[in-house]
Enzyme design. Structure first.
Site, PDB file in Angstrom:
ATOM      1  N   ASP A  90       0.848  -1.190   0.000  1.00  0.00           N
ATOM      2  CA  ASP A  90       0.000   0.000   0.000  1.00  0.00           C
ATOM      3  C   ASP A  90       0.882   1.238   0.000  1.00  0.00           C
ATOM      4  OD1 ASP A  90      -2.372  -1.226  -0.028  1.00  0.00           O
ATOM      5  OD2 ASP A  90      -2.938  -0.822   2.045  1.00  0.00           O
ATOM      6  N   ILE A  91       0.355   2.345  -0.557  1.00  0.00           N
ATOM      7  CA  ILE A  91       1.024   3.650  -0.430  1.00  0.00           C
ATOM      8  C   ILE A  91       0.630   4.229   0.933  1.00  0.00           C
ATOM      9  CG2 ILE A  91       1.213   5.957  -1.380  1.00  0.00           C
ATOM     10  CD1 ILE A  91       0.602   4.777  -4.119  1.00  0.00           C
ATOM     11  N   GLU A 115      -5.088   2.291  -3.494  1.00  0.00           N
ATOM     12  CA  GLU A 115      -3.631   2.408  -3.483  1.00  0.00           C
ATOM     13  C   GLU A 115      -2.962   1.072  -3.243  1.00  0.00           C
ATOM     14  OE1 GLU A 115      -4.951   3.281   0.812  1.00  0.00           O
ATOM     15  OE2 GLU A 115      -5.720   3.356  -1.210  1.00  0.00           O
TER      16      GLU A 115
END
Length: 585
Positions: free
Chosen positions: A461-462, A504
């Site tokens: 994930d960002i 994301e």
């Protein structure tokens, strides 16, 4: 006189009788010619459809054979590239560690750190690995099965052919800095008297008196390439009646969409006489190199019932593979029935015209016998012209039909390509979408269970992406997603699958990779994102979870394990990588 008068009367009546008879004979000839032309044209329609379909299948099989032959012919080239890339990556990791810790660690500590960092880099079930030796031939990093030799010199080690390969490696790295060499070794877990050809790449480390190396067995490289080729061929033709099938000359059925129940079985050893006879016919046709089609009964995927099938097969040059494809002639019936009905309507209309003109000619012959022959001559020429024109029209019609078929084929192929891209690619980042990624995972699980070759997944994930959207807007957020996806896409291997699961969250599937190798790879990606610059100088980091596939488990279980590792990375402060600690079989 009487006789002469009778003769004159006979001569006078002669044209009246003769000309109508001639007109009738000629009219009968025209009707017969039109009927023959019609019957020939009808027969030609079905033959043209059949020949066009055969030409399409021949072209399709030959193109696939050429593709497979090319892909198999560059195994050696890809093998060189793959091994050199591994060593180059290992050297970059080692130099990065040296640059980072050289001021805080002693040389001995640095060497130990580099060795232990590179030790997990193994491929192909432990067959390939990174090794390190110094220029005295002393092992610094050895594979697990030779770890007892670390710290000892093996400079006089000989391969199966008696070559002193360690001395050759040292000579290459000292004179050229790096290079390839072929040698012959036994494999781990294989009989010691069985030798395998191996390609090795060695490279001077550049800091210590070390050189790094890695190798891979040629037969393993061929197996990997052939496995990927079979997967590609299966995806190309899956769901179509003109699907590809692949069989080797030993009788092993490697691929068949319509009969998955016999894929992997040896048709030369089957007790089914029909299958055995088909196998013999396929092998014979491939050896003969004939353009002829085989005819036999086979399951039609559309109906699920046996149907007559025409199949074309070709042997892949330099390989024991035979690739084939075919079609079911009954599927063409509806297409040429429409054309046959059109020709029948035209024929009936012409016959009505011919009959009407025939009666008109015969009536005129009784009234004006003097000019009937001229009229007949002109009519005959006119009918000849009509016949020629009709044949020309039929030829033009056949050409137009072929052009329309080609045009429709192009339109369908273009539409299929656009639909495939739409269905498999993420619209924002242009990487694989969730559907495509999950489909690839399903196939990889089937492949892993079939060939007992594991794989690993990385989910990331960002970090704090929601706050980025709230603070800078969704346009900036979308740009960050695109840049991150682009950076990762450049780093993934050609065999890996990289896609966006949603929002994301992204996933990387790494075939034939261990958990440790995937972790090292994930850490490299984390550092890459951390050190990259983004729009408005926003600092972007990612959190990653790594899990490897356990044979027999479900896709949901694998994804759950990866998600747990990802959540642990987030809970540990983000910008972190965690490994799933569940037991892996």
């Amino acid at each position: 006189m009487k006789n002469r008068k009778n003769l004159i009367q006979i001569l006078a009546l002669g044209p009246v009788i003769f000309i109508p008879v001639v007109v009738f004979i000629i009219a009968s000839f025209i009707v017969s010619a039109e009927k023959v032309s019609y019957e020939h044209s009808v027969a030609q329609i079905s033959q043209d459809y059949l020949e066009n379909e055969k030409a399409r299948i021949r072209s399709k099989v030959n193109n696939m054979v050429n593709l497979v032959a090319y892909r198999q012919s560059i195994i050696d080239q890809k093998l060189h590239e793959r091994i050199q890339r591994r060593v180059d990556d290992a050297q970059r990791i080692a130099i990065a560690l040296y640059n980072h810790y050289s001021k805080t660690m002693t040389e001995a500590e640095l060497k130990e750190l580099i060795v232990e960092t590179l030790r997990p880099l193994v491929w192909n079930g432990g067959e390939s690995f990174i090794w390190i030796l110094d220029f005295d031939g002393k092992f610094q990093l050895a594979p697990n099965y030779l770890r007892h030799l670390e710290g000892q010199s093996i400079i006089d080690f000989e391969d199966a052919t008696g070559r002193k390969v360690i001395r050759e490696e040292i000579a290459i790295t000292q004179s050229h800095g790096q290079g390839f060499l072929w040698d012959t070794f036994t494999k781990p877990n294989e009989p010691i008297d069985k030798q395998f050809k191996q390609l090795a790449f060695v490279k001077k480390f550049g800091i210590f008196d070390w050189y790094l190396g890695s190798g891979e067995y040629l037969d393993t490289a061929k197996k990997i390439t052939n496995s990927h080729l079979l997967e590609t061929i299966n995806q190309v033709s899956q769901g179509e009646t003109d699907y590809f099938f692949v069989i080797d000359t030993h009788g092993n059925l490697l691929l068949n969409y319509a009969r998955p129940d016999i894929v992997g079985k040896n048709m030369s050893k089957t007790t089914d006489k029909n299958l055995y006879g088909l196998y013999r016919s396929i092998v014979k046709a491939s050896r003969d190199g004939s353009d002829e089609f085989l005819s036999y009964k086979w399951i039609n995927p559309n109906t699920g019932k046996p149907d007559t099938k025409l199949t074309y097969v070709q042997n892949v040059p330099g390989s024991d593979w035979i690739i084939g494809s075919g079609f079911y002639p009954n599927s063409l019936v509806s297409s040429y029935n429409v054309q046959e009905q059109r020709l029948t309507n035209q024929h009936n209309q012409k016959m009505r015209h011919i009959h009407a003109l025939t009666w008109l000619g015969m009536l005129a012959s009784f009234l004006i016998s003097a000019i009937v022959s001229i009229i007949f001559y002109r009519v005959f020429l006119q009918y000849q012209k009509e016949i020629i024109q009709t044949n020309d029209e039929l030829k033009d019609l056949n050409i137009e039909l072929e052009n329309k078929l080609l045009e429709q084929t192009y339109i369908i192929e273009k539409a299929n390509t656009e639909l495939e891209n739409f269905a498999t690619l993420d619209g924002l980042t242009s990487v694989a979408n969730r559907f495509s990624v999950m489909n690839c995972l399903k196939h990889e699980i089937e492949r892993a269970n079939r060939f007992k070759q594991g794989f690993a997944v990385i989910v990331f994930d960002i970090d704090f992406f929601k706050k980025i959207n709230e603070q800078y807007g969704h346009e900036v957020g979308d740009n960050i997603l695109q840049v991150v996806a682009g950076l990762i896409a450049k780093e993934v291997r050609s065999v890996d699958t990289f896609g966006r699961l949603g929002g994301e969250e992204f996933l990387i599937m790494m075939p034939n990779s261990s958990l440790d190798a995937a972790y090292t790879y994930a850490e490299r990606l984390r550092v890459l994102i951390e050190e990259s610059r983004f729009e408005q100088d926003i600092n972007i980091t990612i959190s990653l979870g790594v899990a490897s596939y356990s044979f027999g488990e479900k896709l949901s279980e694998l994804m759950h394990a990866a998600d747990i590792a990802l959540n642990e990375a987030k809970d540990s402060g983000r910008n972190n990588t965690k490994i799933s600690h569940r037991s892996v079989s």
